[in-house]
Design a protein around this motif. Structure first.
Motif, mmCIF file in Angstrom:
data_model
loop_
_atom_site.group_PDB
_atom_site.id
_atom_site.type_symbol
_atom_site.label_atom_id
_atom_site.label_comp_id
_atom_site.label_asym_id
_atom_site.label_seq_id
_atom_site.Cartn_x
_atom_site.Cartn_y
_atom_site.Cartn_z
ATOM 1 N N ALA A 168 -20.133 16.868 3.636
ATOM 2 C CA ALA A 168 -20.160 15.546 3.005
ATOM 3 C C ALA A 168 -19.734 15.640 1.548
ATOM 4 O O ALA A 168 -18.959 14.806 1.062
ATOM 5 C CB ALA A 168 -21.556 14.942 3.122
ATOM 6 N N ARG A 169 -20.219 16.659 0.844
ATOM 7 C CA ARG A 169 -19.843 16.808 -0.569
ATOM 8 C C ARG A 169 -18.358 17.125 -0.711
ATOM 9 O O ARG A 169 -17.693 16.637 -1.630
ATOM 10 C CB ARG A 169 -20.708 17.884 -1.225
ATOM 11 C CG ARG A 169 -22.149 17.432 -1.446
ATOM 12 C CD ARG A 169 -22.865 18.354 -2.405
ATOM 13 N NE ARG A 169 -23.207 19.619 -1.784
ATOM 14 C CZ ARG A 169 -24.355 19.865 -1.151
ATOM 15 N NH1 ARG A 169 -25.263 18.896 -1.049
ATOM 16 N NH2 ARG A 169 -24.612 21.037 -0.622
ATOM 17 N N LEU A 221 -18.075 24.639 7.073
ATOM 18 C CA LEU A 221 -18.780 23.469 6.554
ATOM 19 C C LEU A 221 -19.128 22.454 7.640
ATOM 20 O O LEU A 221 -19.915 21.539 7.393
ATOM 21 C CB LEU A 221 -17.937 22.771 5.484
ATOM 22 C CG LEU A 221 -17.570 23.573 4.235
ATOM 23 C CD1 LEU A 221 -16.800 22.680 3.267
ATOM 24 C CD2 LEU A 221 -18.797 24.157 3.572
ATOM 25 N N ALA A 222 -18.563 22.590 8.830
ATOM 26 C CA ALA A 222 -18.767 21.600 9.883
ATOM 27 C C ALA A 222 -20.252 21.411 10.166
ATOM 28 O O ALA A 222 -21.002 22.365 10.339
ATOM 29 C CB ALA A 222 -18.052 22.036 11.158
ATOM 30 N N GLY A 223 -20.668 20.142 10.164
ATOM 31 C CA GLY A 223 -22.044 19.808 10.485
ATOM 32 C C GLY A 223 -23.045 20.040 9.379
ATOM 33 O O GLY A 223 -24.249 19.896 9.596
ATOM 34 N N ARG A 236 -19.591 9.112 4.423
ATOM 35 C CA ARG A 236 -18.951 10.331 3.926
ATOM 36 C C ARG A 236 -18.216 11.095 5.021
ATOM 37 O O ARG A 236 -17.671 12.160 4.768
ATOM 38 C CB ARG A 236 -19.984 11.262 3.289
ATOM 39 C CG ARG A 236 -20.245 11.019 1.805
ATOM 40 C CD ARG A 236 -21.243 9.954 1.602
ATOM 41 N NE ARG A 236 -21.640 9.841 0.179
ATOM 42 C CZ ARG A 236 -22.280 8.806 -0.307
ATOM 43 N NH1 ARG A 236 -22.599 7.785 0.472
ATOM 44 N NH2 ARG A 236 -22.621 8.761 -1.586
ATOM 45 N N GLY A 237 -18.220 10.592 6.243
ATOM 46 C CA GLY A 237 -17.557 11.319 7.323
ATOM 47 C C GLY A 237 -18.250 12.619 7.662
ATOM 48 O O GLY A 237 -17.607 13.625 7.984
ATOM 49 N N GLU A 238 -19.589 12.588 7.633
ATOM 50 C CA GLU A 238 -20.368 13.810 7.821
ATOM 51 C C GLU A 238 -20.120 14.498 9.167
ATOM 52 O O GLU A 238 -20.320 15.715 9.288
ATOM 53 C CB GLU A 238 -21.871 13.506 7.712
ATOM 54 C CG GLU A 238 -22.331 13.012 6.361
ATOM 55 C CD GLU A 238 -22.309 11.497 6.228
ATOM 56 O OE1 GLU A 238 -22.953 10.975 5.311
ATOM 57 O OE2 GLU A 238 -21.621 10.830 7.051
ATOM 58 N N ARG A 239 -19.704 13.717 10.169
ATOM 59 C CA ARG A 239 -19.545 14.285 11.499
ATOM 60 C C ARG A 239 -18.087 14.600 11.846
ATOM 61 O O ARG A 239 -17.763 14.907 12.991
ATOM 62 C CB ARG A 239 -20.136 13.340 12.548
ATOM 63 C CG ARG A 239 -21.624 13.120 12.354
ATOM 64 C CD ARG A 239 -22.249 12.349 13.491
ATOM 65 N NE ARG A 239 -22.120 13.047 14.776
ATOM 66 C CZ ARG A 239 -22.636 12.588 15.913
ATOM 67 N NH1 ARG A 239 -23.287 11.435 15.940
ATOM 68 N NH2 ARG A 239 -22.484 13.274 17.038
ATOM 69 N N GLY A 240 -17.249 14.550 10.852
ATOM 70 C CA GLY A 240 -15.849 14.861 11.106
ATOM 71 C C GLY A 240 -15.645 16.315 11.489
ATOM 72 O O GLY A 240 -16.302 17.216 10.947
ATOM 73 N N GLU A 241 -14.734 16.558 12.433
ATOM 74 C CA GLU A 241 -14.377 17.922 12.772
ATOM 75 C C GLU A 241 -13.593 18.519 11.612
ATOM 76 O O GLU A 241 -12.956 17.807 10.841
ATOM 77 C CB GLU A 241 -13.536 17.948 14.047
ATOM 78 C CG GLU A 241 -14.277 17.451 15.286
ATOM 79 C CD GLU A 241 -13.399 17.469 16.515
ATOM 80 O OE1 GLU A 241 -12.209 17.844 16.400
ATOM 81 O OE2 GLU A 241 -13.901 17.103 17.596
#
Length: 252
Positions: free
Chosen positions: A70-71, A63-65, A49-54
Motif C-alpha cells: 500500500a505504501r 510486497l504482495a499482500g 490504495r490497491g492493497e490487493r493488487g498482484e
C-alpha cells in the motif's frame, strides 16, 4: 442548430474519480494530459490504495499482500500524477474527501475474480472495510464533500460496468454519479470502445507522457515498447484514445 461544444473545451477544472492507483493512467492518462495541455486544473480522487493488487515478478514481488505494498502504491501514484501534471490528488475517506464531523476512514481494495477474460467480478473475501461493501450513501457523501470543496466544472469516472467489472470500479461509478447529481455537477463516464453516444478522442500526442506515467506504477505493470504487460502476463496497447459520455441529471 448550434455548433457542438466539446467536453474538452472550457473546463476550468476537472475531477477524475478512480478506484486504485494506476487506473488514472491506464484508462484516462491521455485525457488527463489533454486537459492539462488546455490549462484546465485537474484533480484526482483515488478511492483505495490497491492493497490487493498482484505484483509483477521482480524486486517488489515480496510486497504482495503486505502493508508495504500500500505504501509503495502511494509513492507510485505520487510519481505518476506528477508526470501527468495533475494539480492535486486526494484519498477517499480523508479530508477534504470526507464528510465534516466524521472520523477519517480508509476504504480498502475489495479484490476481484476473473469471470472470463476481460470481465471481472466480486471476490468472496472482501474485507468489511472494503470499498465495494461500504455503504453507498457514505461513499457518495465523501465524494460529494470533495466536490463541494473543489467545485469542478466536470467529474469523470468509469461507466456503470466499471470498465471491466471490477467491483471497486462499479462502486466508484455509482457513488461519483450520485454525488454529482446531489451537487448539480456535470458527470461524464469513460468508454474504452466506441458505443455511438459518446464524444471520442484520439490523443496520440500524449503517448510519451502516458508511457512515462505508466512506468511509475512498477509494482503493477511493465512497459514493453507501446504495450502494457500486467502482473498476470496480460498484454494491452498503451491507450491514447477514449470516449466520454455526458450524463444529464434527472429533473428535480
Amino acid at each position: 442548430m448550434g455548433l457542438r461544444v466539446s467536453l474538452l473545451d472550457g473546463q476550468r477544472s476537472v475531477l477524475f474519480v478512480h478506484a486504485h492507483p494506476d487506473d488514472e493512467t491506464i484508462s484516462t492518462g491521455a485525457l488527463i494530459a489533454e486537459f492539462v495541455a488546455r490549462d484546465s486544473r485537474v484533480f484526482l480522487l483515488t478511492c483505495s490504495r490497491g492493497e490487493r493488487g498482484e505484483v509483477v515478478d521482480g524486486p517488489l514481488t515480496a510486497l504482495a499482500g503486505t502493508e508495504e505494498l500500500a505504501r509503495e502504491r502511494e509513492l507510485e501514484l505520487e510519481r505518476a500524477t506528477g508526470i501527468l501534471g495533475i494539480t492535486e490528488r486526494f484519498w477517499l475517506g480523508e479530508p477534504p474527501a470526507r464528510v465534516d464531523g466524521l472520523e477519517p476512514r480508509r476504504y480498502r481494495d475489495s479484490g476481484m475474480v476473473w469471470i472470463r477474460p476481460g470481465l471481472a467480478g466480486p471476490a468472496d473475501d472482501a474485507a468489511d472495510d472494503a470499498l465495494s461493501v461500504a455503504p453507498l450513501a457514505e461513499v457518495t457523501a465523501d465524494i460529494a464533500a470533495l466536490i463541494v470543496r473543489l467545485r469542478p466544472s466536470l467529474v469523470i469516472s468509469y461507466d456503470d460496468g466499471g470498465g471491466y467489472g471490477h467491483p471497486d470500479h462499479v462502486r466508484a461509478h455509482d457513488a461519483a454519479r450520485a454525488a454529482t447529481t446531489a451537487t448539480g455537477t456535470a458527470f461524464a463516464e469513460v468508454l474504452e470502445a466506441p458505443a455511438g453516444d459518446e464524444e471520442w478522442f484520439d490523443l496520440p500526442q500524449h503517448l510519451a507522457v502516458v508511457t512515462d506515467a505508466l512506468r511509475a506504477h512498477a509494482s503493477q505493470l511493465t512497459v514493453h515498447g507501446t504495450e502494457i504487460v500486467h502482473s498476470g502476463g496480460q498484454r494491452e496497447a498503451i491507450g491514447t484514445s477514449a470516449g466520454l459520455r455526458l450524463h444529464p441529471h434527472p429533473a428535480v
